[in-house]
Structures are given as C-alpha cells and as structure tokens.
Enzyme design. Structure first.
Site, PDB file in Angstrom:
ATOM      1  N   PHE A   1      88.604  28.307  44.455  1.00 15.24           N
ATOM      2  CA  PHE A   1      87.866  27.230  43.794  1.00 15.24           C
ATOM      3  C   PHE A   1      87.155  27.740  42.543  1.00 15.24           C
ATOM      4  CE2 PHE A   1      88.243  25.322  47.961  1.00 15.24           C
ATOM      5  CZ  PHE A   1      88.232  23.948  47.731  1.00 15.24           C
ATOM      6  N   ASP A   2      87.327  27.020  41.445  1.00 12.48           N
ATOM      7  CA  ASP A   2      86.475  27.226  40.286  1.00 12.48           C
ATOM      8  C   ASP A   2      85.051  26.790  40.664  1.00 12.48           C
ATOM      9  OD1 ASP A   2      85.787  27.660  37.544  1.00 12.48           O
ATOM     10  OD2 ASP A   2      85.976  25.508  37.192  1.00 12.48           O
ATOM     11  N   LEU A   3      84.072  27.233  39.888  1.00 14.74           N
ATOM     12  CA  LEU A   3      82.675  26.866  40.169  1.00 14.74           C
ATOM     13  C   LEU A   3      82.208  25.728  39.272  1.00 14.74           C
ATOM     14  CD1 LEU A   3      79.956  27.273  41.565  1.00 14.74           C
ATOM     15  CD2 LEU A   3      79.525  29.195  39.997  1.00 14.74           C
TER      16      LEU A   3
END
Length: 226
Positions: A9-11
């Site tokens: 997951f990107d933040l």
C-alpha cells in the site's frame, strides 16, 4: 505459509489524506526562501511524487532544492506529519484484508522515519509486516527502486504481489518490477493518469479495494478447486 496475493500500500493519498501537512510544509519552505507561495490547493500536485523533484519545479531549477527539502522537514517532522487523516473505511478495509494467509506492507516514497510514525500514530501498524520508505538522503525515493528493494527484502514473488496507490508513480513502479497495480481515484492522481500508467483496476473508494481483492481471491480459489 501465505497463499494470498501480497499487498503493498502507498501511504499518501491511499491510506491517509496528507494534504494539510504536506502543502503547509511546502509553503513554509518557500516562504523561508522568499519565493512565491502558492495556495494549498495549487500544491496538491506535489502529493505523491518525490519531494525534491517537486521543489525543482517550484523553484525553477536544482540550485535551492536541497535547502528547500531541509526547510520542509523542519516543519513536517514536528507538525506536518500529524496534519493528516485516515481515509474513511481504511481501518475497516485493512481489518478485512488482514489474515494469516496474506502479507501486507506499506511502500511509500516518503522517508520511512516519517512514514512509520504516521502509521503508528493512526493505529494502523498492526496490519502491516513492515513499512518501506525512502532514506533521508533520497535513496529509494523512486517507487520502482523502493519496490525492487522491498521485494528483495521480503522474498515476495512479484507475480504474486499487488501495488495499491493513487499516482502513476505507484503503477509504473509496480510494472517495472513485474507487479500488477490497483489505482485509487479518491487520492491525488487522476483517473486518466492511472489508466495511462496501466492500472489493472480503479477503485473510487477504500471499500472498493476490498471488493476487487476479495472477488479476485474468491475466483482464484474456485479455479484451484476445479
């Protein structure tokens, strides 16, 4: 042993909405350099790409970019990283996705020293095996380099991994490493940007991430049983 697709997951723009903290910290740096200060809305394009590259554009050159990054971090490291909020339903979606048969990680261009503090602050750390981010000196700031490092460190098979993010950098970084990607349109990348980059699916809400991954996992299990 894990049997489900591994999720990265990107933040920023995917798990949390960082607009107030990032844009205010950019404004702080520009003000300190006596440069024109755009509005926060005019700076949203800076959310996602490597920060130094954004400052090169804002400052019309490379000369002051490193100084701008240092000034940005003066504010962001104490204040800006907490001027942030978790997107609605993210906590519930992560809870649904968390299971013994699946590995989950954060993979962000943000320095990991900041990213880990954010994940811890918002109570999301329990869902992730590790938070991968760049170094303060810019090492692994590009998503392709970051994901290559993450795949090597975790031993994950790229063909069994999925990147979830809101910008073309996430999708392109995934494809460079032989991974598929889901683009989320509730963040800061456009639908057109994500389609052009080659996202396998587009999700207009966090709940849609669960719907896509759950339906694909169910279909895969049905094929394996047939």
């Amino acid at each position: 042993m894990p049997t489900e697709t591994t999720l990265f997951f990107d933040l920023d723009g995917t798990l949390t909405d960082p607009k107030p903290g990032i844009t205010a910290s950019i404004q702080y740096a520009l003000r300190k350099l006596d440069r024109e200060v755009p509005s926060q809305d005019e700076l949203v394009w800076c959310i996602g790409p490597p920060l130094r590259a954004s400052f090169v554009t804002l400052l019309d050159g490379d000369e002051l970019a490193d100084r701008a990054v240092a000034l940005y971090r003066e504010r962001f490291g104490d204040v800006g990283l907490f001027e942030n909020s978790v997107y609605p339903d993210i906590a519930d979606v992560l809870a649904l996705l968390t299971q013994p048969s699946r590995r989950m990680f954060v993979a962000t261009s943000k320095p990991h020293v900041f990213a880990k503090r954010i994940i811890d602050h918002f109570g999301l750390a329990g869902h992730f095996e590790h938070v991968f981010g760049s170094e303060l000196d810019g090492t692994r700031v590009h998503k392709a380099d970051l994901l290559a490092f993450a795949l090597e460190q975790t031993g994950v098979d790229a063909s069994r991994a999925l990147m979830i993010g809101d910008r073309s950098h996430d999708v392109n970084g995934a494809k460079t490493n032989g991974m598929d990607a889901i683009g989320v349109t509730y963040g800061y990348g456009s639908r057109e940007e994500l389609i052009t980059a080659g996202a396998r699916h587009l999700c207009a809400s966090p709940r849609a991430i669960w719907d896509v991954i759950h339906s694909e996992a169910t279909a895969a299990r049905a094929v394996n049983l047939s």
